[in-house]
Motif scaffolding. Sequence first.
Motif, PDB file in Angstrom:
ATOM      1  N   GLY A   7      56.852  87.103  49.542  1.00 28.07           N
ATOM      2  CA  GLY A   7      55.565  86.557  49.140  1.00 28.07           C
ATOM      3  C   GLY A   7      55.638  85.397  48.165  1.00 28.07           C
ATOM      4  N   PHE A   8      56.736  85.262  47.450  1.00 25.40           N
ATOM      5  CA  PHE A   8      56.877  84.159  46.505  1.00 25.40           C
ATOM      6  C   PHE A   8      57.019  82.815  47.221  1.00 25.40           C
ATOM      7  N   GLU A   9      57.429  82.876  48.483  1.00 33.92           N
ATOM      8  CA  GLU A   9      57.681  81.628  49.207  1.00 33.92           C
ATOM      9  C   GLU A   9      56.431  80.773  49.369  1.00 33.92           C
ATOM     10  N   PHE A  10      55.270  81.393  49.411  1.00 33.71           N
ATOM     11  CA  PHE A  10      54.045  80.628  49.647  1.00 33.71           C
ATOM     12  C   PHE A  10      53.671  79.783  48.432  1.00 33.71           C
ATOM     13  N   GLU A  11      53.757  80.359  47.227  1.00 32.44           N
ATOM     14  CA  GLU A  11      53.448  79.557  46.043  1.00 32.44           C
ATOM     15  C   GLU A  11      54.529  78.514  45.783  1.00 32.44           C
ATOM     16  N   ILE A  12      55.780  78.852  46.111  1.00 33.69           N
ATOM     17  CA  ILE A  12      56.869  77.882  45.913  1.00 33.69           C
ATOM     18  C   ILE A  12      56.675  76.678  46.820  1.00 33.69           C
ATOM     19  N   ASP A  13      56.418  76.918  48.111  1.00 28.67           N
ATOM     20  CA  ASP A  13      56.234  75.802  49.031  1.00 28.67           C
ATOM     21  C   ASP A  13      54.978  75.007  48.705  1.00 28.67           C
ATOM     22  N   HIS A  14      53.917  75.701  48.301  1.00 33.16           N
ATOM     23  CA  HIS A  14      52.693  74.983  47.919  1.00 33.16           C
ATOM     24  C   HIS A  14      52.965  74.067  46.732  1.00 33.16           C
ATOM     25  N   PHE A  15      53.623  74.593  45.715  1.00 37.02           N
ATOM     26  CA  PHE A  15      53.942  73.786  44.533  1.00 37.02           C
ATOM     27  C   PHE A  15      54.859  72.622  44.908  1.00 37.02           C
ATOM     28  N   SER A  16      55.864  72.903  45.725  1.00 30.91           N
ATOM     29  CA  SER A  16      56.818  71.856  46.118  1.00 30.91           C
ATOM     30  C   SER A  16      56.130  70.728  46.877  1.00 30.91           C
ATOM     31  N   GLU A  17      55.212  71.073  47.747  1.00 34.71           N
ATOM     32  CA  GLU A  17      54.475  70.044  48.498  1.00 34.71           C
ATOM     33  C   GLU A  17      53.606  69.209  47.572  1.00 34.71           C
ATOM     34  N   LEU A  18      53.000  69.847  46.572  1.00 38.45           N
ATOM     35  CA  LEU A  18      52.206  69.097  45.601  1.00 38.45           C
ATOM     36  C   LEU A  18      53.070  68.079  44.866  1.00 38.45           C
ATOM     37  N   VAL A  19      54.271  68.498  44.493  1.00 37.11           N
ATOM     38  CA  VAL A  19      55.188  67.582  43.799  1.00 37.11           C
ATOM     39  C   VAL A  19      55.548  66.415  44.701  1.00 37.11           C
ATOM     40  N   LYS A  20      55.879  66.703  45.948  1.00 34.32           N
ATOM     41  CA  LYS A  20      56.241  65.628  46.880  1.00 34.32           C
ATOM     42  C   LYS A  20      55.081  64.660  47.111  1.00 34.32           C
ATOM     43  N   ASP A  21      53.859  65.188  47.055  1.00 32.10           N
ATOM     44  CA  ASP A  21      52.681  64.349  47.288  1.00 32.10           C
ATOM     45  C   ASP A  21      52.184  63.666  46.016  1.00 32.10           C
ATOM     46  N   GLY A  22      52.852  63.907  44.894  1.00 29.37           N
ATOM     47  CA  GLY A  22      52.456  63.268  43.645  1.00 29.37           C
ATOM     48  C   GLY A  22      51.187  63.834  43.042  1.00 29.37           C
ATOM     49  N   LYS A  23      50.857  65.075  43.356  1.00 30.08           N
ATOM     50  CA  LYS A  23      49.636  65.695  42.842  1.00 30.08           C
ATOM     51  C   LYS A  23      49.892  66.315  41.474  1.00 30.08           C
ATOM     52  N   THR A  24      48.871  66.337  40.640  1.00 34.61           N
ATOM     53  CA  THR A  24      48.971  66.981  39.338  1.00 34.61           C
ATOM     54  C   THR A  24      47.981  68.139  39.197  1.00 34.61           C
ATOM     55  N   GLU A  25      47.315  68.483  40.308  1.00 36.30           N
ATOM     56  CA  GLU A  25      46.453  69.661  40.347  1.00 36.30           C
ATOM     57  C   GLU A  25      46.546  70.276  41.727  1.00 36.30           C
ATOM     58  N   SER A  26      46.146  71.559  41.819  1.00 33.88           N
ATOM     59  CA  SER A  26      46.176  72.292  43.078  1.00 33.88           C
ATOM     60  C   SER A  26      44.760  72.674  43.478  1.00 33.88           C
ATOM     61  N   ASN A  27      44.525  72.753  44.782  1.00 29.96           N
ATOM     62  CA  ASN A  27      43.240  73.238  45.279  1.00 29.96           C
ATOM     63  C   ASN A  27      43.290  74.734  45.570  1.00 29.96           C
ATOM     64  N   ILE A  28      44.419  75.380  45.217  1.00 27.92           N
ATOM     65  CA  ILE A  28      44.565  76.823  45.423  1.00 27.92           C
ATOM     66  C   ILE A  28      44.797  77.533  44.096  1.00 27.92           C
ATOM     67  N   LEU A  29      45.772  77.083  43.343  1.00 27.18           N
ATOM     68  CA  LEU A  29      46.057  77.632  42.018  1.00 27.18           C
ATOM     69  C   LEU A  29      45.275  76.811  40.996  1.00 27.18           C
ATOM     70  N   LEU A  30      44.043  77.218  40.780  1.00 27.49           N
ATOM     71  CA  LEU A  30      43.093  76.394  40.049  1.00 27.49           C
ATOM     72  C   LEU A  30      43.220  76.513  38.535  1.00 27.49           C
ATOM     73  N   HIS A  31      43.198  75.372  37.863  1.00 28.68           N
ATOM     74  CA  HIS A  31      43.197  75.356  36.406  1.00 28.68           C
ATOM     75  C   HIS A  31      42.002  76.130  35.854  1.00 28.68           C
ATOM     76  N   GLN A  32      40.848  75.972  36.502  1.00 32.26           N
ATOM     77  CA  GLN A  32      39.634  76.622  36.004  1.00 32.26           C
ATOM     78  C   GLN A  32      39.786  78.132  35.967  1.00 32.26           C
ATOM     79  N   VAL A  33      40.450  78.690  36.976  1.00 29.89           N
ATOM     80  CA  VAL A  33      40.615  80.139  37.032  1.00 29.89           C
ATOM     81  C   VAL A  33      41.578  80.602  35.946  1.00 29.89           C
ATOM     82  N   THR A  34      42.676  79.891  35.769  1.00 30.52           N
ATOM     83  CA  THR A  34      43.602  80.226  34.684  1.00 30.52           C
ATOM     84  C   THR A  34      42.867  80.270  33.356  1.00 30.52           C
ATOM     85  N   GLU A  35      42.009  79.289  33.111  1.00 25.62           N
ATOM     86  CA  GLU A  35      41.293  79.228  31.839  1.00 25.62           C
ATOM     87  C   GLU A  35      40.301  80.370  31.692  1.00 25.62           C
ATOM     88  N   GLN A  36      39.603  80.717  32.768  1.00 22.65           N
ATOM     89  CA  GLN A  36      38.664  81.839  32.711  1.00 22.65           C
ATOM     90  C   GLN A  36      39.397  83.148  32.437  1.00 22.65           C
TER      91      GLN A  36
END
Length: 336
Positions: free
Chosen positions: A285-314
């Motif tokens: 199950g860890f593979e999904f968050e790892i690949d999602h994060f890795s793709e964000l890095v490759k795409d130059g993203k600094t936020e995720s549409n799945i692992l949301l900053h807003q939810v972490t803060e809440q």
Amino acid sequence: MSLTTRKIRWGIAGLGNIAQRFATALTQHCEHGELYGVASRSQARSQEFTEQYGAHVSYDTYLEMAQDPNVEAVYIATVHPYHKPLAKLFLTHQKHVLVEKPAFTNLNDWLEMKALAKRQGVLLLEAMKTVTFPAYIELKSYLKEHHIQLTSIEAGFGNQNEYDPNIFIFNPDLSGGATLDVGVYSLWFYYDLCQFMEVPVTTPASKIVGELEQCNVDTYARFFFEGSVKGEISASINRNLPRHAVLKGKNITITIQEKWWNPQVIDIEHNSQRIRIHAPISGNGFEFEIDHFSELVKDGKTESNILLHQVTEQVLSTIESSLVISGFGHLTRTNN
């Protein structure tokens, strides 16, 4: 090598049990990431881990990992009160950081590190593998497609553990306890679904207790949400809780079966019809968050549409305030 086939080079900081599960997923089940280096406070442990999982480099210190230009992303897997100093170290050296849940023990630490990540132009996310599972994403698609608004969410995470002062969950100096260790899963689940449905969330009433005289940590916690989406969220480190989650709305009942936090089988009863989402996984199950994060890095993203900053803060805001009110505020400190 093209951008799409290139793998992100990961470092792992802290080499306990959860790091082993992360490394297993990274080395056996990921398309977009590879294990490059590892570091811990023990050089012997780092070398053993390197040999076990085939990392390229075993670092003598965390600083050496931070200074290595070959490392692109770092997974922080230490006990949570030590997350902040490591996050600060790696972010300062412009590494993308995925920090194990709970990201930090209080909201201010998250906001400070989030601001640092923004200044450095890198990605900082809290690891919450549940919301990256294919079955969970398919469930969200079903809710959106059928315009479903949930009215209640019930979920808990609790296992019976015999008291052992050598286990960190019973150690107040390591910010142990039910809320920070497993309550974060259920709260993330509730807030993530509410965020997805774009509904306001009320501050929950909470009942957080410590049932063991031997240690000053919370062993059982319950959070009660009112408003448009009622919630009953529970957590325990010394009792078993139901392992399924139940979501309800008008003419719909959704049951996420065994180990809802690793969702693979979801049963939906909707307008007298029965539907099953069945998305078994081949890894842990860890593979999904790892690949999602890795793709964000490759795409130059600094936020995720799945692992949301807003939810972490809440989640961190709820955890911190509830622990303070209940007399467990000492668990929210940071060990620098």
